[in-house]
Scaffold this motif. Sequence first.
Motif, short mmCIF file in Angstrom:
data_model
loop_
_atom_site.label_atom_id
_atom_site.label_comp_id
_atom_site.label_asym_id
_atom_site.label_seq_id
_atom_site.Cartn_x
_atom_site.Cartn_y
_atom_site.Cartn_z
N THR A 15 0.97 -1.21 0.04
CA THR A 15 0.01 -0.06 0.00
C THR A 15 0.77 1.31 0.12
O THR A 15 0.53 2.28 0.55
N GLY A 18 -0.95 5.21 -4.00
CA GLY A 18 -2.31 5.11 -4.25
C GLY A 18 -2.79 4.33 -5.26
O GLY A 18 -4.00 3.92 -5.45
N LYS A 21 -5.16 1.31 -4.18
CA LYS A 21 -6.37 1.48 -3.71
C LYS A 21 -7.23 1.11 -5.05
O LYS A 21 -8.68 0.85 -4.78
N THR A 22 -6.79 1.37 -6.20
CA THR A 22 -7.60 1.05 -7.29
C THR A 22 -7.64 -0.09 -8.07
O THR A 22 -8.08 -0.42 -9.07
#
Length: 189
Positions: A15, A18, A21-22
């Motif tokens: 993580t 960003g 996250k997608t």
Amino acid sequence: MYSWEELIKVCSNCTKCGLSKTRTNIVIGRGNINAPMMLVGEGPGEQEDLQGLPFVGPAGKLLDLLLKAMRIKEDMYYIANIVKCRPPGNRVPTDDEAEMCLPYLRNQLVLVKPRIIVCLGATAMKYIIDRNAKITNVRGQWIERKGYWIIATFHPAALLRDESKKVLMWEDFKKVKQRLDSICQNQNG
């Protein structure tokens, strides 16, 4: 340095940026993990994100055709990307995203131990060869660094947008095939 199993687990839980996250799937690589050649692209696209494998969409199909036409067998290469998660909308990864993922690619290089690295496109060329170079100036030229023979060429997706690049990429891959054959003959001879 991680083993393959550790690397996959670490990437799956990553993580650091960003992109985690997608993503649907992380995309580590595909091919022979003991291959003499590693092909490195930019990052996963939509199909790659869905399947968890690099270069399986339209650009990947074109790359597979090129490798087959060059008579480069599947056991001769391993394919990876600069980033392991899909940038939204297939945009170019940011410097921060690439920097977070580069240790994973370096780990893959140590594990695969290729003799040849083929940078597919400007993003791979930027992070492997020279951050300030232009693909049009560097492509097709061999660079020897840290025991690797490195060459840059266009990303197959660029050929889907501009067919005039096909001849240049073909010429680049003729050089790759020649070097690959030479390396394999020296190892077997």
